[in-house]
Structures are given as structure tokens and as C-alpha cells.
Design a protein around this motif. Structure first.
Motif, mmCIF file in Angstrom:
data_model
loop_
_atom_site.group_PDB
_atom_site.id
_atom_site.type_symbol
_atom_site.label_atom_id
_atom_site.label_comp_id
_atom_site.label_asym_id
_atom_site.label_seq_id
_atom_site.Cartn_x
_atom_site.Cartn_y
_atom_site.Cartn_z
ATOM 1 N N GLU A 11 0.806 -1.219 0.000
ATOM 2 C CA GLU A 11 0.000 0.000 0.000
ATOM 3 C C GLU A 11 0.844 1.276 0.000
ATOM 4 O O GLU A 11 0.301 2.366 -0.071
ATOM 5 C CB GLU A 11 -0.905 0.023 1.246
ATOM 6 C CG GLU A 11 -1.977 -1.034 1.261
ATOM 7 C CD GLU A 11 -2.978 -0.843 0.127
ATOM 8 O OE1 GLU A 11 -3.424 0.294 -0.089
ATOM 9 O OE2 GLU A 11 -3.277 -1.840 -0.558
ATOM 10 N N SER A 12 2.153 1.138 0.187
ATOM 11 C CA SER A 12 2.953 2.356 0.320
ATOM 12 C C SER A 12 4.280 2.280 -0.440
ATOM 13 O O SER A 12 4.360 2.724 -1.589
ATOM 14 C CB SER A 12 3.193 2.664 1.793
ATOM 15 O OG SER A 12 3.811 1.578 2.449
ATOM 16 N N HIS A 14 -5.167 3.966 -7.103
ATOM 17 C CA HIS A 14 -4.722 3.243 -5.927
ATOM 18 C C HIS A 14 -3.964 4.158 -4.967
ATOM 19 O O HIS A 14 -4.210 4.175 -3.759
ATOM 20 C CB HIS A 14 -3.826 2.088 -6.393
ATOM 21 C CG HIS A 14 -3.592 1.050 -5.353
ATOM 22 N ND1 HIS A 14 -2.332 0.749 -4.902
ATOM 23 C CD2 HIS A 14 -4.443 0.269 -4.673
ATOM 24 C CE1 HIS A 14 -2.434 -0.201 -3.982
ATOM 25 N NE2 HIS A 14 -3.696 -0.519 -3.824
ATOM 26 N N ILE A 15 -3.052 4.948 -5.514
ATOM 27 C CA ILE A 15 -2.275 5.885 -4.693
ATOM 28 C C ILE A 15 -3.193 6.937 -4.089
ATOM 29 O O ILE A 15 -3.097 7.261 -2.903
ATOM 30 C CB ILE A 15 -1.161 6.562 -5.525
ATOM 31 C CG1 ILE A 15 -0.167 5.518 -6.047
ATOM 32 C CG2 ILE A 15 -0.424 7.618 -4.702
ATOM 33 C CD1 ILE A 15 0.878 6.062 -6.999
ATOM 34 N N LYS A 16 -4.125 7.444 -4.903
ATOM 35 C CA LYS A 16 -5.038 8.478 -4.417
ATOM 36 C C LYS A 16 -5.900 7.967 -3.270
ATOM 37 O O LYS A 16 -6.128 8.686 -2.291
ATOM 38 C CB LYS A 16 -5.931 8.971 -5.557
ATOM 39 C CG LYS A 16 -5.232 9.982 -6.452
ATOM 40 C CD LYS A 16 -6.194 10.504 -7.522
ATOM 41 C CE LYS A 16 -5.536 11.549 -8.405
ATOM 42 N NZ LYS A 16 -6.342 11.846 -9.605
ATOM 43 N N THR A 17 -6.380 6.738 -3.393
ATOM 44 C CA THR A 17 -7.196 6.145 -2.332
ATOM 45 C C THR A 17 -6.391 6.024 -1.038
ATOM 46 O O THR A 17 -6.853 6.415 0.040
ATOM 47 C CB THR A 17 -7.685 4.733 -2.748
ATOM 48 O OG1 THR A 17 -8.229 4.816 -4.053
ATOM 49 C CG2 THR A 17 -8.721 4.206 -1.782
ATOM 50 N N ALA A 18 -5.173 5.503 -1.169
ATOM 51 C CA ALA A 18 -4.308 5.348 -0.001
ATOM 52 C C ALA A 18 -4.051 6.709 0.649
ATOM 53 O O ALA A 18 -4.050 6.835 1.877
ATOM 54 C CB ALA A 18 -2.992 4.703 -0.414
ATOM 55 N N LEU A 59 -5.151 7.905 4.378
ATOM 56 C CA LEU A 59 -4.104 8.401 5.275
ATOM 57 C C LEU A 59 -4.487 9.766 5.839
ATOM 58 O O LEU A 59 -4.336 10.018 7.039
ATOM 59 C CB LEU A 59 -2.785 8.505 4.505
ATOM 60 C CG LEU A 59 -1.573 8.908 5.348
ATOM 61 C CD1 LEU A 59 -1.221 7.806 6.327
ATOM 62 C CD2 LEU A 59 -0.384 9.238 4.453
ATOM 63 N N GLY A 60 -5.010 10.622 4.968
ATOM 64 C CA GLY A 60 -5.390 11.961 5.401
ATOM 65 C C GLY A 60 -6.463 11.942 6.478
ATOM 66 O O GLY A 60 -6.457 12.750 7.400
ATOM 67 N N GLN A 61 -7.392 10.981 6.347
ATOM 68 C CA GLN A 61 -8.497 10.919 7.307
ATOM 69 C C GLN A 61 -8.122 10.224 8.604
ATOM 70 O O GLN A 61 -8.675 10.527 9.651
ATOM 71 C CB GLN A 61 -9.693 10.200 6.653
ATOM 72 C CG GLN A 61 -10.500 11.143 5.763
ATOM 73 C CD GLN A 61 -11.321 10.400 4.736
ATOM 74 O OE1 GLN A 61 -11.426 9.176 4.768
ATOM 75 N NE2 GLN A 61 -11.901 11.141 3.807
#
Lengths: 193, 193
Positions: free
Chosen positions: A27-28, A130-134, A138-140
Motif C-alpha cells: 500500500e505504500s 490506488h495511490i489516491k485512495t491510499a 491516510l489523510g483521514q
DNA sequence: GAATTCATGTAACTTGTTACATGATTTA
DNA sequence: TAAATCATGTAACAAGTTACATGAATTC
């Protein structure tokens, strides 16, 4: 070299299993440094031999037992030494097998090439999503300190830019191939030999 | 897998030595698939064992003898089969060790991080200039068919876009780190162990 | 009933890196 | 006189991939 220290670094946040590490990786860090499960398990063994981590078994019912790895003081020192000493030449290499094929594009049927470029675009769009979702998750989330979220965000940014550049390139390339093959008489250098 | 076929592909243009191949590699394919000299010599040996190339020695005076490799009919078929069969998942992975360090940026002194990012920018600018030079030389040269120049140009385009994206990202990152550390009170999570 | 998730790895293999060895000629 | 260029590689090692093996629980 990098993978061992990446694992060590993730383990400084909290003790984890090889499986957890693989999940987080995907995921990262995966977006700029990939690793297979077998490599992770193998390197965890090496780290343990080197005294950088210790492990203990957590029995579970209905599921396989967990083997939880914890960083030692020695391991934390080794990680801090690694992360703070940048090599003289910053290592960053693209490994795009796809581009090797494009390099030899004169030997490929243009219609197939365009088809593959379209597929490439879809794959890159998938990565981007995928990156945007992650990034949004993360932001939330409130379980990580702001400073970690900040630096993880920077790497996500690079991932997005790389995907966007690839998509832009592939779209332009498709148009250029269409133009080029249109004004090209017949023979493409494509031989059935 | 890729390297062997890249070498085979280059050899379809004309018979060459390992040294020649390394030189050409460094000016072209290197931007998206790198190879060391020892790997090239080893893989040439493998290709010869597989019957995809043959070699002969060309004696020279005052310089070491040349070992010139030539593609066989079998080799050409193998190359054409490879280049025309794209794998189900298009392989393209970034391997940016530098980004792994940024991921753990909270453990690095921000001043050093910014210094390394500036260095990164210089390295990427150097790469960019390198690609542009190669591109211009290619445009002016008349020893290659238009179709080859066209596809080589497409890969050069991707190289430029990747470098530009990296430069843009690093510049933005420096600004963001400066802002972030300015509004950050003191402790950065940076421990001395 | 099939696929996915959880969870561990081993073995064999391929690929990639680093250090070393040789040695004349040419350029800075 | 130091270095880069031409030209070949070997040996040892590190890193990465692929296939396989196990097996219960859960979800489609």
C-alpha cells in the motif's frame, strides 16, 4: 540493501508479522520499491541473525500462528545510521521492460503497439487511483503523527506524478504512432523473416 | 529476461562487441533499463550457448582483440517472438531507493533532507541534459532509418518526462518541507537513537 | 463449490552488483 | 604523470522471482 532497512524502518513504528509488513508494503513503499513475500520472510530471517530484530510466536485459533518481529536497540541504531547516510550517488532507476519493447517498436505491428499502449494507460490509471485512495485514507486517519503523514504524503506525490507522466506520454505516443504510420508508405521493417 | 533480448535486439542492427553494446546501452536503453558490463559479457556467453549468437575474434594491433557477436537466424526468431509477445501484466517498476529514505523523512534532519533533494534535482537535470543531447545527435544523424529514430525518440520522450516529473516533485517537496518545519514547534521525532 | 484472506515459509533459479585482473594507447 | 579509452572477462556475493506446500475460515 534497501529492503532490509525498509522493513526495519516499518518495524520501528510497531512490532509486526511478515504478513503485516507485506500488506503495508503493497500500500505504500511498493510504489517505488517492490518486494515479494518470500523476499520479506527471507530478509526477516537475516535481520534476526544479525540481531536487528527478535521474534516471538503468538498462537491463534482457527488461523495460523503469528510470528511477530520486534526491533532491537541495535536494529534501531542500524536503521538510523542507514537512513541518515545518503550514498554519494542517489540511487534511482526506472525498470520499465515495456519501454525496452517500445525501443524496438519498428519490429512490432503498429496496431498491437497501440493496443498495448492503451493497456499501459489503463494500468497506470489503476495505479494512480490506488495511490489516491491510499492518500485519502491516510489523510483521514488519526492513528499516525502528522509528521509521518507529511513524509508519506511526499512519496505519494511522487508516485502520482510518475503515473501522470507515464499516462501523458502514452497518450502522446499513440497519436504520434498513428500519424507516423499514416504517412509511412508500407514496409515497416516488420519482417516475418 | 529483458537484458538478453535487448542485447539480441541491438545485435540485429549489426554485429558488435560487448564493449560496443555497453556503450550503446549507456546512451539509450540505460534510461529505463540498466546493465553493468559484467552482466552484458555474461549474458552474451549465455546467448552463444543457446545458439542465438555466434562470435569471432578480430585481432587488433596496439589494442585488445575484439570479440564480435553476430545474431543467428534462431536468435532473430527468438527476438521477434519476445518483442511481439507482451506479458499479461506490463512490467514497469520504479526502483527509487531515494524515495524509501524520504518515506522515513521524519527521522532525518530537515536541513540535510533539503540538501539531498537539491542534489537529487541536479542529478535529474544532468540526466535530462544527457537525454536531450542524445536526442539531438540522433535527430541529426543520417545513419539510421527514420522508423528506428522515431521509436527511439518515443523512449527518449518518456525519459525526459520522468526526469521533469522528478525535478518538479523535488522542488515542490523542498518548499513543503520548509513550510512544514517552520510551523512545527521543535521535536521532529528525530531521536539520536 | 470456488475464491479470497490469513499466515508461514523453502528451494531452485535468475538477475544484478562489486571487486578484481590485465595492459597498451591516447589525452589532459 | 595521472586519467581515460579500448577491450576482455571471472568470482563471489546480494537481491529478486517463481513455483511449491500447508490448511482453516470466511465470503461470493
Amino acid at each position: 540493501m534497501s529492503l532490509k532497512f525498509a522493513l526495519l524502518g516499518l518495524l520501528t513504528y510497531q512490532p509486526m508479522t511478515g504478513y503485516d509488513l507485506k500488506t503495508i508494503f503493497d500500500e505504500s513503499i511498493n510504489h517505488f520499491w517492490s518486494a515479494s513475500a518470500s523476499q520479506i520472510y527471507r530478509d526477516l530471517g537475516t535481520l534476526e541473525n544479525e540481531g536487528f530484530v527478535t521474534s516471538h510466536i503468538e498462537p491463534q485459533e482457527g488461523r495460523p500462528d503469528k510470528k511477530v518481529y520486534t526491533v532491537t536497540g541495535l536494529g534501531e541504531k542500524a536503521f538510523m545510521a542507514w537512513v541518515n547516510h545518503f550514498p554519494p550517488q542517489l540511487q534511482c532507476a526506472m525498470r520499465y521492460e515495456f519501454l525496452v519493447r517500445i525501443f524496438f517498436g519498428s519490429r512490432i505491428d503498429p496496431q498491437d503497439l497501440i493496443f498495448q499502449l492503451q493497456k499501459f494507460i489503463r494500468e497506470q490509471q489503476e495505479d494512480l487511483r490506488h495511490i489516491k485512495t491510499a492518500e485519502e485514507e491516510l489523510g483521514q486517519s488519526e492513528e499516525y503523527p502528522e509528521i509521518e503523514k507529511f513524509y508519506w504524503g511526499l512519496t505519494a506525490s511522487m508516485g502520482k506524478k510518475a503515473s501522470l507522466a507515464a499516462i501523458e506520454w502514452a497518450e502522446e505516443s499513440i497519436r504520434e504512432i498513428q500519424e507516423f504510420t499514416a504517412k509511412q508508405p508500407e514496409s515497416t521493417g516488420l519482417g516475418k523473416n
